[in-house]
Scaffold this motif. Sequence first.
Motif, PDB file in Angstrom:
ATOM      1  N   THR A 476       0.893  -1.247  -0.097  1.00 48.60           N
ATOM      2  CA  THR A 476      -0.035  -0.201   0.000  1.00 48.60           C
ATOM      3  C   THR A 476       0.649   1.313  -0.054  1.00 48.60           C
ATOM      4  O   THR A 476       0.654   2.327  -0.652  1.00 48.60           O
ATOM      5  CB  THR A 476      -0.990  -0.089   1.055  1.00 48.60           C
ATOM      6  OG1 THR A 476      -1.763  -0.828   1.177  1.00 48.60           O
ATOM      7  CG2 THR A 476      -1.857   1.433   1.217  1.00 48.60           C
ATOM      8  N   ALA A 477       1.591   1.147   0.951  1.00 45.61           N
ATOM      9  CA  ALA A 477       2.693   2.492   0.997  1.00 45.61           C
ATOM     10  C   ALA A 477       3.614   2.782  -0.209  1.00 45.61           C
ATOM     11  O   ALA A 477       3.607   3.819  -0.453  1.00 45.61           O
ATOM     12  CB  ALA A 477       3.586   2.283   2.447  1.00 45.61           C
ATOM     13  N   GLU A 478       4.006   1.561  -0.727  1.00 46.78           N
ATOM     14  CA  GLU A 478       4.966   1.831  -1.946  1.00 46.78           C
ATOM     15  C   GLU A 478       4.192   2.261  -3.291  1.00 46.78           C
ATOM     16  O   GLU A 478       4.587   2.971  -3.792  1.00 46.78           O
ATOM     17  CB  GLU A 478       5.646   0.524  -2.212  1.00 46.78           C
ATOM     18  CG  GLU A 478       6.800  -0.015  -1.330  1.00 46.78           C
ATOM     19  CD  GLU A 478       7.124  -1.288  -1.598  1.00 46.78           C
ATOM     20  OE1 GLU A 478       6.549  -2.136  -2.181  1.00 46.78           O
ATOM     21  OE2 GLU A 478       7.939  -1.617  -0.549  1.00 46.78           O
ATOM     22  N   SER A 479       2.770   1.792  -3.239  1.00 49.43           N
ATOM     23  CA  SER A 479       2.072   2.020  -4.421  1.00 49.43           C
ATOM     24  C   SER A 479       1.832   3.670  -4.256  1.00 49.43           C
ATOM     25  O   SER A 479       1.793   4.500  -5.466  1.00 49.43           O
ATOM     26  CB  SER A 479       0.720   1.162  -4.505  1.00 49.43           C
ATOM     27  OG  SER A 479      -0.133   1.515  -3.258  1.00 49.43           O
ATOM     28  N   ILE A 480       1.302   4.184  -2.967  1.00 48.85           N
ATOM     29  CA  ILE A 480       1.186   5.516  -2.904  1.00 48.85           C
ATOM     30  C   ILE A 480       2.575   6.414  -3.207  1.00 48.85           C
ATOM     31  O   ILE A 480       2.538   7.258  -3.866  1.00 48.85           O
ATOM     32  CB  ILE A 480       0.808   5.800  -1.520  1.00 48.85           C
ATOM     33  CG1 ILE A 480      -0.825   5.256  -1.261  1.00 48.85           C
ATOM     34  CG2 ILE A 480       0.503   7.239  -1.165  1.00 48.85           C
ATOM     35  CD1 ILE A 480      -0.915   5.306   0.166  1.00 48.85           C
ATOM     36  N   GLN A 481       3.607   5.857  -2.873  1.00 47.16           N
ATOM     37  CA  GLN A 481       4.919   6.774  -3.058  1.00 47.16           C
ATOM     38  C   GLN A 481       4.923   6.733  -4.663  1.00 47.16           C
ATOM     39  O   GLN A 481       5.617   7.482  -5.270  1.00 47.16           O
ATOM     40  CB  GLN A 481       6.085   6.001  -2.441  1.00 47.16           C
ATOM     41  CG  GLN A 481       6.077   6.451  -0.990  1.00 47.16           C
ATOM     42  CD  GLN A 481       6.271   8.039  -0.735  1.00 47.16           C
ATOM     43  OE1 GLN A 481       5.072   8.555  -0.031  1.00 47.16           O
ATOM     44  NE2 GLN A 481       7.202   8.687  -1.234  1.00 47.16           N
ATOM     45  N   GLU A 482       4.691   5.647  -5.258  1.00 46.78           N
ATOM     46  CA  GLU A 482       4.994   5.414  -6.932  1.00 46.78           C
ATOM     47  C   GLU A 482       4.175   6.466  -7.503  1.00 46.78           C
ATOM     48  O   GLU A 482       4.659   6.985  -8.459  1.00 46.78           O
ATOM     49  CB  GLU A 482       4.859   3.916  -7.375  1.00 46.78           C
ATOM     50  CG  GLU A 482       4.858   3.872  -8.862  1.00 46.78           C
ATOM     51  CD  GLU A 482       6.176   3.949  -9.229  1.00 46.78           C
ATOM     52  OE1 GLU A 482       6.309   4.044 -10.473  1.00 46.78           O
ATOM     53  OE2 GLU A 482       7.254   4.140  -8.432  1.00 46.78           O
ATOM     54  N   GLN A 483       2.996   6.342  -7.107  1.00 50.18           N
ATOM     55  CA  GLN A 483       2.068   7.382  -7.744  1.00 50.18           C
ATOM     56  C   GLN A 483       2.464   8.829  -7.589  1.00 50.18           C
ATOM     57  O   GLN A 483       2.402   9.821  -8.564  1.00 50.18           O
ATOM     58  CB  GLN A 483       0.528   7.327  -7.126  1.00 50.18           C
ATOM     59  CG  GLN A 483      -0.448   8.463  -7.913  1.00 50.18           C
ATOM     60  CD  GLN A 483      -1.813   8.472  -7.186  1.00 50.18           C
ATOM     61  OE1 GLN A 483      -2.204   7.170  -6.717  1.00 50.18           O
ATOM     62  NE2 GLN A 483      -2.460   9.164  -7.200  1.00 50.18           N
TER      63      GLN A 483
END
Length: 518
Positions: A476-483
């Motif tokens: 979850t956290a990595e996907s938000i950072q990637e966005q």
Amino acid sequence: MSNRLQERLGALSAARLMGMRRGIEKESLRALPDGKLALTPHPLALGSALTHPHITTDFSESQLELITGVHGGVESALEELTRVHQFTYRVLDQLGDERLWVSSMPCGLPTDETIPIGRYGSSNVGRAKSVYRMGLSHRYGRRMQTISGIHYNWSLPDVSSEQYFALIRNFRRHAFLLLYLFGASPALCSSFVAGRPHELQPLGDGSMFMPHGTSLRMGRLGYQSDAQASLAVSYNSLDGYGASLQDALTRPWPGYEAIGIRNLGGDYNQLGTSLLQIENEFYGTIRPKRVINPGERPLHALRERGVEYVEVRLMDLDPFETVGINAQTMRFIDVFLLHCLLCDSPDDTPEEIADLARNQHLTAARGREPGLLLARAGSEVTLTDWGVELVEECLPIAAALDAAQGGTQHTDAVKAARAALRNPDSLPSARVLAAIEQQHGNSFIGFVRAQSEQTRAALLALPFSPEQQAGFERMTAESIQEQKRIEAADTMPFEIYREQYVSPARLGIARGRMAVAA
């Protein structure tokens, strides 16, 4: 079983059979306990719908899509799909009392314009995804897009594009069998057809059905459009398929030109005014696929590097199964796809394509009707006789898979299909209607609410380790950072991005890269 089919099966080594791969994408609406659509945004705790590898949204902000990786075994694919469900339900449980709607046909829907379209942030690729969905809503209406299903992605080593297209032609010929065996949407909430012509019969108060229906999702009420009905896409070769898709992606369509790319206020109505905005808009029961490079158009990837796998798109959610599909069904699909690959596959013709569309609609609306006739090679044959022929031809294929993997589970799956052809009351579509009528006072919503609540309780009760929870929270956290990283890297004005993305030049073999808007 023909000698040629036997020869081709005999030439398949156990090692190649063990190289079969599959993955699952499952769509489900988020619903409230009363059976109405949840209108809340995609939960932040599930991560970024733009970049999360396993949890995204489909058409609507209220429509989750849960995705597995690629798996060498049926059980491991189901285990991963179950884990993604477990994490999703835990998040939904913490936020309130939403649950996943376990039927392909939607829950109680609000007015069309209040069904929320998926949002993917402020980046060009994220905006393009939302504009594409806005285009779908203008072209087809939002209700149609809330239908949910399961997509089954499948490959076998050392299969050429030519062989994959032969498989696709046979799949389209024999797809009626999957609709008959696994269709699970014979009824729906009458809100779905309000104001639309249909042939459904009333069922109690607020529900509609077809007495012998199997999959209303795949029938005339499902993914249909007059514009796409004008498409005569041939599956005889990658070149021919590519040419017909290119035509649809570049041919202006008067009705869509009238909608315009932007409205008077400057907001975007759609990505373009051609018959298809992008490749994904083309509705088929099966698609040839290729993993794309960042920003590549799917048609360009197919033309440049060939077919890598097929995506089976006609499977309904089974409301009696916790994650919408079970291992026996998956094993039957594996055998069925091998059958499609190994059998002779003559070129399709415009006449056959028309017959296949009619067979699909007949099976979807009346598949369990005794003596139902389908068109085959210029004559008519009963659905059950044709189905039994196909299932008998599948038995040696199932035996070969069992010999490679051990056990009898593929043979058992094919025998179960044979038994279901003789006993239509055992089919998921018949069981759905029986439950609606006998246990839920003829209420489609009542039945699916009860099944959805049961599914929610079952998934929340399964063990889920702290390590599994932490792993998903990390994603979850990595996907938000990637966005955020994608958004920060954008420099191009959206209109230039849109023009470049839909440019016909990017559909051919000529090289060119941009972010994907699927």
